[in-house]
Design an enzyme around this catalytic site. Structure first.
Site, mmCIF file in Angstrom:
data_model
loop_
_atom_site.group_PDB
_atom_site.id
_atom_site.type_symbol
_atom_site.label_atom_id
_atom_site.label_comp_id
_atom_site.label_asym_id
_atom_site.label_seq_id
_atom_site.Cartn_x
_atom_site.Cartn_y
_atom_site.Cartn_z
ATOM 1 N N GLU A 17 0.947 -1.148 -0.119
ATOM 2 C CA GLU A 17 -0.002 -0.035 -0.104
ATOM 3 C C GLU A 17 0.828 1.105 0.118
ATOM 4 O OE1 GLU A 17 -3.992 1.964 2.652
ATOM 5 O OE2 GLU A 17 -2.779 0.034 3.170
ATOM 6 N N GLY A 18 0.557 2.075 -0.789
ATOM 7 C CA GLY A 18 1.333 3.571 -0.755
ATOM 8 C C GLY A 18 0.363 4.753 -1.174
ATOM 9 N N MET A 20 -0.030 5.795 -4.159
ATOM 10 C CA MET A 20 -0.958 5.698 -5.537
ATOM 11 C C MET A 20 -1.982 4.463 -5.111
ATOM 12 S SD MET A 20 -0.046 7.699 -7.501
ATOM 13 C CE MET A 20 -0.998 7.172 -8.810
ATOM 14 N N GLY A 21 -2.161 3.954 -4.121
ATOM 15 C CA GLY A 21 -3.159 2.906 -3.613
ATOM 16 C C GLY A 21 -2.765 1.551 -3.203
ATOM 17 N N ASP A 129 8.956 8.899 -11.614
ATOM 18 C CA ASP A 129 9.032 8.714 -10.308
ATOM 19 C C ASP A 129 9.784 7.576 -9.948
ATOM 20 O OD1 ASP A 129 8.410 8.755 -7.711
ATOM 21 O OD2 ASP A 129 6.694 7.548 -7.664
#
Length: 893
Positions: A17-18, A20-21, A129
């Site tokens: 999990e981060g 961006m989702g 990124d």
């Protein structure tokens, strides 16, 4: 979610999990395969615009099919939530395995990463990124770069103080942090950070918080990788250093280029020599006598007579050298400085200017320009540390300099509170600025004992400029010398006088405008103010000057007659002859110059500027009459500065413009689509600022072929050139009846407006107050100009009558540009407004009212513009922000 089925995917496990989702491991029940599903946060796709943008980016990324890129299988939606079906990578992230001990493994992984980036970049996809968390290594030791197409969406989010954000910041390229355009070279910088981290487990740029990390990336050099890995081959250091260059132009321009160097290094590191140095026997005297190895020959003694002869010759040579030094007076002085030198760039932002170096050579102070805001920074030369000492403000700096001991910095600031300039003092490493004195037209120069300083003050009403001396605290002012009328000091470009090392003289550039202007270097006696010419040579312009510490000459920034750019010169004293220190295609900032106390180092600013001509067609319908979609670039010279020094329309819609394409600044004409270019002026002199007569038969322009700027007239095809004016004159415009040229000139020692018949004759003064940059209304009744209001003592916009020059209206303006004129309808004034390094044209009613934006460019600067007489077309000289960086010039012997 685990155990649930969404569409035809059965959720097996949560992978991570981060920002961006959330990512889940899932089974594709239709195709019977394991996949990864990334569910995006709802706020990323909450509105239609963001959703469409996400889909466009994800679809582009799904086109990538490469063994080192994590494949995107599809984009789905369930219960109103977007998710991506991706290849499931059974492995670990680079974050989990770094540092990597073996250089060979680092190189092998790096080659695969470069291959993935090259594949994406070749299809126009920039990751944005790249970091250790977004690169995985599967069980087969195969690199997989993740999340192509998502980072652009992430760029719309505001930064938060989370560990994941700080981690991402640490990989960003300088241009990414500064909000500039991002391209494949930004990925290469991030890749360089990953490469550093793979070897060391550390980041090259670090800080305790976001601001510190951002500052480090933009301003500081990366930490030395050799601190952790001292035995790295120089080829690897070169690759890493080039990837981490702050200026994108200095980096690898493609991932493929970087990959080639990595593969070459890989081949070199795998080569094994047949015999290592450790295995070679140590030679002995006996082994040297072995077959094939000869002992070194025995040293032979020189005959006694030969030694005596050589000694006599050496003594004679020394005697001759000593005699010559005494005769020439140079026994205690070194040779003429900077006959050879090296240049080192000290800044890479492209926004640094007004630079000067401390006497001990340890510090360089310079301004940084961000749009309309300017700040002062101190760069420590040895450590590359860069510290802001005065925060950004909307003002103008002049004459920045150090105190003699290098502990204090002095500068003149011009702003709303100090419209005529005030002198401030601040400690070299920052502190509270202290105001010393008001009304300074230049910076200051200090006496050798550091107890006094000199500067120039202007008296606009009297048309006088005075060279003044004051005590260190601003008291005890004394007028040393003055210039009135046709004689004046050069005070532009952040200039400052220069006090001679023996304390007897103050040098300053000055001009005499009696028919023909001459700019010379002048010296004024500190004792009695008497004037002395320091150099007999004439210049087009001279900016900042500085004495060398031995008193045998000065460094000067100047432009010689016929040259097209500013260079750095050495001017000898007392002879006054000059020679180039720099002689290249660059420009050098007239306000940047400093010499160290040992005379072996100089600091100045290198300037690069490009412009090309664009044409816009007016829309006959719709609200966006001058929409950017209707703009077409018609010239493409790399360093020709097309239109930068003026352009205009002919009645039949051709364009007359200035350009450096012939090697010097000259005038050309072309069709409005850029075809049929024709050179109008020839020769080594500068011609610029064209204005075409309404009948299209003549061009009025400025030329310095008679050693100063005069108005000239020629036929539309360049024939029959003839001089019109006889003083220093600029910026002509032609009256609608074609009878007169209106211009600004220095006939009385201050800039005033004049008109002169195109057929030849005497000029007539149109303004009592200083004024410049005139433009005549389409009906021929009014002039709009840059106008000095002597009551409020500020410059603003003035509207005068053409008949008599009577002031009709004066108003201040929020913009700083004097690039303005009448709109073709004659009802409003147009001008260039630059905000956040982007220029557009605005208009304001001549009778007063609210400004209105006419063009809608989102990038680039407008240097000049011109409306066609019928109002259907607009020509613009556009380019990117000029880049200005501080350079250190060091004498080499």
């Amino acid at each position: 979610m685990i155990g649930k089925t969404i569409s035809h995917y059965k959720i097996i496990d949560k992978l991570g999990e981060g920002g961006m989702g959330v990512v889940y491991k899932a089974e594709d029940t239709k195709l019977d395969r394991i996949v990864a599903l990334k569910f995006l946060p709802h706020h990323l796709t909450a509105n239609d615009a963001e959703k469409a943008r996400f889909l466009q980016e994800a679809k582009a990324a799904s086109s990538l099919n490469h063994p080192n890129v994590c494949t995107i299988y599809g984009i789905e939606e369930a219960d109103g939530q977007q998710y991506i079906e991706m290849e499931y990578v059974d492995g670990v992230t680079l974050r989990q395995i770094i540092p990597i001990q073996k250089l060979s493994e680092v190189i092998a992984y790096a080659i695969q990463i470069a291959d993935a980036l090259q594949e994406a970049h070749s299809k126009g996809i920039v990751h944005r990124d790249i970091k250790a968390d977004n690169i995985m290594l599967n069980a087969k030791k195969q690199i997989k770069v993740m999340d192509f197409g998502l980072a652009k969406l992430k760029g719309t989010l505001k930064l938060t103080r989370t560990s994941s954000t700080v981690g991402t910041l640490a990989y960003m390229a300088p241009e990414q942090i500064q909000g500039q355009d991002v391209d494949q070279r930004s990925d290469i910088f991030s890749f360089g950070v990953v490469l550093f981290e793979m070897l060391t487990g550390k980041l090259p740029f670090r800080g305790d918080h976001e601001a510190a990390i951002m500052y480090s990336i933009v301003n500081e050099e990366p930490e030395s990788v050799q601190k952790y890995k001292p035995d790295l081959p120089p080829e690897f250091l070169h690759i890493l250093g080039r990837a981490l260059e702050k200026d994108p132009a200095d980096r690898y321009q493609s991932a493929q280029e970087m990959q080639i160097d990595l593969r070459r290094l890989q081949k070199q590191s795998t080569k094994v020599s047949r015999t290592s140095m450790a295995d070679m026997p140590v030679p002995t005297q006996e082994s040297l006598r072995s077959p094939g190895l000869e002992a070194p020959p025995a040293r032979k003694a020189f005959p006694r007579n030969s030694m005596l002869a050589i000694g006599a010759v050496l003594l004679l040579g020394v005697a001759i050298a000593i005699y010559r030094m005494f005769v020439s007076g140079t026994f205690t002085s070194r040779e003429e400085p900077f006959k050879s030198h090296g240049i080192t760039r000290l800044t890479t932002s492209g926004k640094a200017s007004r630079a000067v170096i401390s006497p001990d050579g340890r510090y360089v102070v310079h301004q940084v320009v961000e749009g309309e805001l300017k700040s002062l920074w101190v760069r420590q030369v040895a450590t590359t540390s860069n510290v802001m000492i005065v925060p950004p403000a909307d003002l103008t700096y002049r004459g920045i300099t150090f105190s003699n001991d290098g502990n204090l910095i002095y500068y003149v600031a011009i702003d709303d509170a100090n419209p005529n300039g005030a002198l401030f003092e601040i400690p070299v490493l920052g502190g509270r600025p202290r105001k010393i004195l008001s009304d300074l037209a230049t910076g200051v120069t200090f006496s050798p004992d550091g107890k006094r300083f000199a500067f120039v003050r202007q008296y606009h009403t009297a048309g006088e400029e005075a060279l003044m001396i004051a005590n260190l605290d601003g008291s005890g002012e004394r007028k040393l010398a003055g210039r009135v009328g046709d004689d004046f000091f050069i005070t532009q470009a952040g200039m400052a006088p220069s006090w001679s090392p023996d304390g007897k003289m103050i040098a300053i550039p000055a001009a005499s405008n009696k028919g023909v202007q001459h700019v010379n270097l002048m010296g004024y006696s500190v004792e009695d103010g008497s004037e002395k010419m320091l150099s007999p040579e004439n210049w087009m312009f001279v900016g900042r000057i500085a004495w060398f510490p031995d008193g045998r000459g000065l460094a000067a920034l100047g432009t010689k007659v016929g040259s097209t750019n500013n260079q750095l010169w050495y001017v000898g004293y007392p002879g006054g002859t000059s020679r180039n220190v720099t002689n290249d295609l660059s420009d050098y900032d007239m306000a940047s110059l400093g010499v160290t106390s040992d005379g072996k180092s100089l600091v100045t600013t290198n300037v690069e500027l490009h412009s090309n001509i664009w044409v816009m067609t007016k829309s006959e319908s719709g609200t966006e009459a001058w929409d950017v979609q209707r703009a077409v670039q018609i010239t493409s010279g790399a360093a020709t500065r097309d239109g930068f020094s003026g352009m205009t329309w002919t009645p039949d819609h051709k364009i007359v413009y200035s350009s450096l394409s012939s090697g010097t600044m000259g005038l050309f004409s072309m069709d409005m689509n850029g075809s049929n270019p024709h050179q109008l002026t020839l020769g080594p002199h500068r011609e610029y600022s064209p204005a075409v007569s309404p009948d299209g038969k003549s061009i009025v322009y400025v030329s310095d072929k008679d050693t100063t700027a005069h108005l000239w007239r020629m036929d539309i095809d360049g024939g029959n050139p003839a001089r019109l004016s006889h003083c220093e004159d600029y910026g002509p415009t032609v009256t609608p009846d074609g009878k007169f040229a209106v211009y600004s000139g220095w006939a009385t020692g201050k800039t005033l407006l004049y008109k002169i018949p195109l057929a030849g004759g005497d000029s007539v003064n149109l303004s009592a107050n200083p004024a410049s940059s005139p433009d005549i209304s389409p009906d021929g009744r009014l002039i709009v100009c840059n106008y000095y209001d002597e009551r409020s003592r500020i410059w603003g916009t003035g509207i005068l009558t053409l008949a008599g020059g009577v002031l009709q209206r004066f108003f201040t303006r929020s913009h700083s540009s004097d690039n303005f004129g009448w709109y073709p309808d004659g009802k409003s004034i147009t001008y260039v407004e630059t905000r956040n390094a982007v220029s557009n044209i605005w208009s304001v009613p001549a009778s007063g009212g609210e400004p209105k934006q006419l063009t809608n460019f989102t990038t680039g600067l407008i240097y000049r513009y011109s409306w066609s007489n019928d109002g259907k077309y607009l020509a613009l000289a556009r380019g990117q922000q000029e880049t200005t960086d501080v350079v250190l010039i060091t004498e080499s012997k």
